[in-house]
Every structure is written in structure tokens, then in C-alpha cells.
Design a protein around this motif. Structure first.
Motif, PDB file in Angstrom:
ATOM      1  N   ASP A 133      -1.623  -2.727  11.604  1.00  0.00           N
ATOM      2  CA  ASP A 133      -2.071  -2.497  10.228  1.00  0.00           C
ATOM      3  C   ASP A 133      -1.973  -1.049   9.760  1.00  0.00           C
ATOM      4  N   ILE A 134      -1.632  -0.146  10.659  1.00  0.00           N
ATOM      5  CA  ILE A 134      -1.609   1.262  10.245  1.00  0.00           C
ATOM      6  C   ILE A 134      -0.277   1.549   9.568  1.00  0.00           C
ATOM      7  N   LEU A 135      -0.346   1.750   8.262  1.00  0.00           N
ATOM      8  CA  LEU A 135       0.862   1.781   7.435  1.00  0.00           C
ATOM      9  C   LEU A 135       1.035   3.102   6.696  1.00  0.00           C
ATOM     10  N   LEU A 136       2.284   3.535   6.601  1.00  0.00           N
ATOM     11  CA  LEU A 136       2.589   4.628   5.684  1.00  0.00           C
ATOM     12  C   LEU A 136       2.983   3.962   4.359  1.00  0.00           C
ATOM     13  N   VAL A 137       2.091   4.090   3.393  1.00  0.00           N
ATOM     14  CA  VAL A 137       2.233   3.371   2.123  1.00  0.00           C
ATOM     15  C   VAL A 137       2.996   4.227   1.116  1.00  0.00           C
ATOM     16  N   PHE A 138       3.954   3.607   0.390  1.00  0.00           N
ATOM     17  CA  PHE A 138       4.717   4.351  -0.614  1.00  0.00           C
ATOM     18  C   PHE A 138       4.632   3.711  -1.998  1.00  0.00           C
ATOM     19  N   GLU A 139       4.003   2.531  -2.071  1.00  0.00           N
ATOM     20  CA  GLU A 139       3.962   1.836  -3.362  1.00  0.00           C
ATOM     21  C   GLU A 139       2.619   1.132  -3.517  1.00  0.00           C
ATOM     22  N   GLU A 140       2.029   1.287  -4.684  1.00  0.00           N
ATOM     23  CA  GLU A 140       0.735   0.667  -4.938  1.00  0.00           C
ATOM     24  C   GLU A 140       0.820  -0.118  -6.237  1.00  0.00           C
ATOM     25  N   ASP A 141       0.431  -1.373  -6.172  1.00  0.00           N
ATOM     26  CA  ASP A 141       0.489  -2.262  -7.337  1.00  0.00           C
ATOM     27  C   ASP A 141       1.847  -2.182  -8.039  1.00  0.00           C
ATOM     28  N   GLY A 142       2.907  -2.203  -7.241  1.00  0.00           N
ATOM     29  CA  GLY A 142       4.277  -2.239  -7.771  1.00  0.00           C
ATOM     30  C   GLY A 142       4.826  -0.907  -8.252  1.00  0.00           C
ATOM     31  N   LYS A 143       4.021   0.160  -8.131  1.00  0.00           N
ATOM     32  CA  LYS A 143       4.486   1.468  -8.624  1.00  0.00           C
ATOM     33  C   LYS A 143       4.459   2.511  -7.513  1.00  0.00           C
ATOM     34  N   PRO A 144       5.386   3.504  -7.581  1.00  0.00           N
ATOM     35  CA  PRO A 144       5.329   4.576  -6.576  1.00  0.00           C
ATOM     36  C   PRO A 144       3.981   5.294  -6.671  1.00  0.00           C
ATOM     37  N   ILE A 145       3.520   5.790  -5.538  1.00  0.00           N
ATOM     38  CA  ILE A 145       2.260   6.541  -5.544  1.00  0.00           C
ATOM     39  C   ILE A 145       2.510   7.883  -6.220  1.00  0.00           C
ATOM     40  N   GLU A 146       1.583   8.323  -7.041  1.00  0.00           N
ATOM     41  CA  GLU A 146       1.794   9.601  -7.724  1.00  0.00           C
ATOM     42  C   GLU A 146       0.654  10.590  -7.531  1.00  0.00           C
ATOM     43  N   LYS A 147      -0.526  10.168  -7.913  1.00  0.00           N
ATOM     44  CA  LYS A 147      -1.672  11.091  -7.856  1.00  0.00           C
ATOM     45  C   LYS A 147      -1.963  11.586  -6.444  1.00  0.00           C
ATOM     46  N   GLU A 148      -1.741  10.731  -5.467  1.00  0.00           N
ATOM     47  CA  GLU A 148      -2.128  11.065  -4.083  1.00  0.00           C
ATOM     48  C   GLU A 148      -0.950  11.529  -3.245  1.00  0.00           C
ATOM     49  N   GLY A 149       0.058  12.126  -3.897  1.00  0.00           N
ATOM     50  CA  GLY A 149       1.281  12.500  -3.190  1.00  0.00           C
ATOM     51  C   GLY A 149       2.244  11.339  -3.266  1.00  0.00           C
ATOM     52  N   ARG A 150       3.254  11.322  -2.407  1.00  0.00           N
ATOM     53  CA  ARG A 150       4.210  10.199  -2.396  1.00  0.00           C
ATOM     54  C   ARG A 150       3.861   9.197  -1.313  1.00  0.00           C
ATOM     55  N   PHE A 151       3.203   9.696  -0.253  1.00  0.00           N
ATOM     56  CA  PHE A 151       2.932   8.853   0.917  1.00  0.00           C
ATOM     57  C   PHE A 151       1.458   8.934   1.290  1.00  0.00           C
ATOM     58  N   VAL A 152       0.902   7.752   1.540  1.00  0.00           N
ATOM     59  CA  VAL A 152      -0.503   7.665   1.941  1.00  0.00           C
ATOM     60  C   VAL A 152      -0.578   6.833   3.210  1.00  0.00           C
ATOM     61  N   LEU A 153      -1.256   7.340   4.211  1.00  0.00           N
ATOM     62  CA  LEU A 153      -1.458   6.537   5.413  1.00  0.00           C
ATOM     63  C   LEU A 153      -2.730   5.727   5.234  1.00  0.00           C
ATOM     64  N   PHE A 154      -2.668   4.441   5.567  1.00  0.00           N
ATOM     65  CA  PHE A 154      -3.806   3.562   5.297  1.00  0.00           C
ATOM     66  C   PHE A 154      -3.890   2.466   6.350  1.00  0.00           C
ATOM     67  N   CYS A 155      -5.104   2.179   6.766  1.00  0.00           N
ATOM     68  CA  CYS A 155      -5.316   1.101   7.738  1.00  0.00           C
ATOM     69  C   CYS A 155      -6.278   0.080   7.137  1.00  0.00           C
ATOM     70  N   PRO A 156      -5.724  -0.967   6.479  1.00  0.00           N
ATOM     71  CA  PRO A 156      -6.573  -1.914   5.748  1.00  0.00           C
ATOM     72  C   PRO A 156      -7.572  -2.652   6.624  1.00  0.00           C
ATOM     73  N   SER A 157      -7.344  -2.746   7.944  1.00  0.00           N
ATOM     74  CA  SER A 157      -8.296  -3.491   8.777  1.00  0.00           C
ATOM     75  C   SER A 157      -9.437  -2.626   9.304  1.00  0.00           C
ATOM     76  N   ASP A 158      -9.427  -1.339   8.985  1.00  0.00           N
ATOM     77  CA  ASP A 158     -10.577  -0.500   9.371  1.00  0.00           C
ATOM     78  C   ASP A 158     -11.844  -1.037   8.717  1.00  0.00           C
TER      79      ASP A 158
END
Ligand code: MTE
Ligand code: MO
Length: 187
Positions: A133-158
Motif C-alpha cells: 500500500d505504500i505508494l508514490l502518488v502523482f494524481e488525485e481525483d483525476g488531476k495532477p497533484i499541485e499544491k503539495e508538489g508533484r509527488f506525495v508518498l501515502f500509505c492508505p492502510s496506515d
């Protein structure tokens, strides 16, 4: 031209370019921006991640995640997001591990441009449940990430998702822990 003169000319030119290029202007005004992620350290193939290169990897899409702070407060929710497993990124970089018995001493530091950093162990990524589940996320709700940089690391099962959420990710570094000599070696 003498060697020394050539060197100072080159140094001057690089400084000039660094100071006045449009890139540095952007870097100064948006210091938190991270357009790429550098994967380096104890790896055979150090490389630089871009959104395009991530899209060519095994992208997984997840749904319904909440950013929950250590206080228990829900900061934000996401309907959907897309990213690539940190484990797949490390596989592409190929961790250099001459002695597999020492695998438990390898660590992966996910760093950001504002120096909020999160550490993972090799074992938890490869053998633990959260590794899936540990993912380098590049897209949120169909759009590129902007406010938080381009890449966000996220672990949804935490259980508490905010502390291991890393915004503005700019580096992933593989290293081996520095051990004090063991008692066995001391004898
Ligand atoms: N790069 C970076 N990522 C970060 C942080 C940060 O300061 N910098 N703060 C963490 C914390 S403590 C929380 S609660 C979440 C959400 O932070 P925010 O609500 O302040 O944006 O992001 C996490 N990721
Ligand atoms: Mo937080």
C-alpha cells in the motif's frame, strides 16, 4: 588560456547561469516545488522519476482515503488517487545487497524539499502487509497533484495516515544502517 583561468571562467559562467536562469527563479519563488524525484544510494540504477516515467510503471488506483492526523482529526479526504508502489520503484532501481542476511539493515528514506522525511525498512516494504500500500502518488481525483508538489508518498492502510504522508517528495534514498560493532565482534 591558462588552466586556472579556464577554470574560473567556467565557474563564473556556471554561477551566472545558476543565478539568472529561469529555473532558479522558479526554484526560489516555489522552493517547495518538486518536479522530479531522484532515486539514489545503494542502488544499481539510480534514476529520476517524472510523472511520465511513473505512468509507464505499474500504476494502481485506490479509492476513498482520509488524511487523519495524529490527534485523530480528519484533515482531508480523497475520492480516488493513482500512484506506483514504492517497492516497484525500488525494484526498478535494484537495491545493491551483496549479503541477503543483512537485508534487515537496509532502509529507505523518502525525503521532501521542506525536509519532512519518512523512513521505511526494506523488510516492511518487501515482507510486511503495508508494503502493498505504500505508494508514490502523482494524481488525485483525476488531476495532477499541485499544491503539495508533484509527488506525495501515502500509505492508505496506515491506522493514522497523516504522519507517513510525505508531500513535496524530491528524493528516495536507499542506505544501510550504521551498526555499532556487535558484542560478538568485540570478543
Ligand atoms: N513535506 C511535508 N509533508 C508533510 C508535512 C510537512 O510538514 N511537510 N506534514 C505532515 C503532517 S504532520 C500532516 S498532519 C499532513 C497534513 O498536513 P497539513 O494539513 O498541514 O497540510 O502532512 C504531513 N506531510
Ligand atoms: Mo500532523
Amino acid at each position: 588560456m591558462k588552466k586556472i583561468e579556464r577554470f574560473s571562467l567556467a565557474a563564473f559562467l556556471s554561477l551566472f547561469l545558476l543565478t539568472f536562469s529561469p529555473f532558479s527563479a522558479q526554484a526560489k519563488s516555489e522552493w517547495r516545488e518538486s518536479e522530479t524525484v531522484r532515486v539514489s544510494g545503494l542502488v544499481e540504477n539510480p534514476f529520476t522519476i517524472t510523472i511520465e516515467s511513473l505512468k509507464k510503471m505499474n500504476v494502481s488506483e485506490r479509492r476513498n482515503a482520509a488524511i487523519v492526523c495524529a490527534s485523530g482529526e480528519t484533515r482531508q479526504t480523497m475520492q480516488s488517487f493513482r500512484g506506483v508502489l514504492l517497492r516497484d520503484i525500488l525494484d526498478a532501481a535494484k537495491i545493491v545487497m551483496p549479503n541477503s542476511r543483512e537485508r534487515g539493515e537496509y532502509q529507505i528514506l523518502v525525503r521532501s524539499s521542506d525536509s519532512y522525511n519518512v523512513l521505511f525498512s526494506y523488510d516492511e516494504l518487501y515482507f510486511g502487509a503495508a508494503g502493498d500500500d505504500i505508494l508514490l502518488v502523482f494524481e488525485e481525483d483525476g488531476k495532477p497533484i499541485e499544491k503539495e508538489g508533484r509527488f506525495v508518498l501515502f500509505c492508505p492502510s496506515d491506522k493514522v495516515t497523516a504522519p507517513r504522508l510525505v508531500k513535496w517528495v524530491d528524493r528516495i534514498e536507499v542506505s544501510k544502517i550504521n551498526l555499532a560493532p556487535s558484542t560478538a565482534q568485540c570478543k
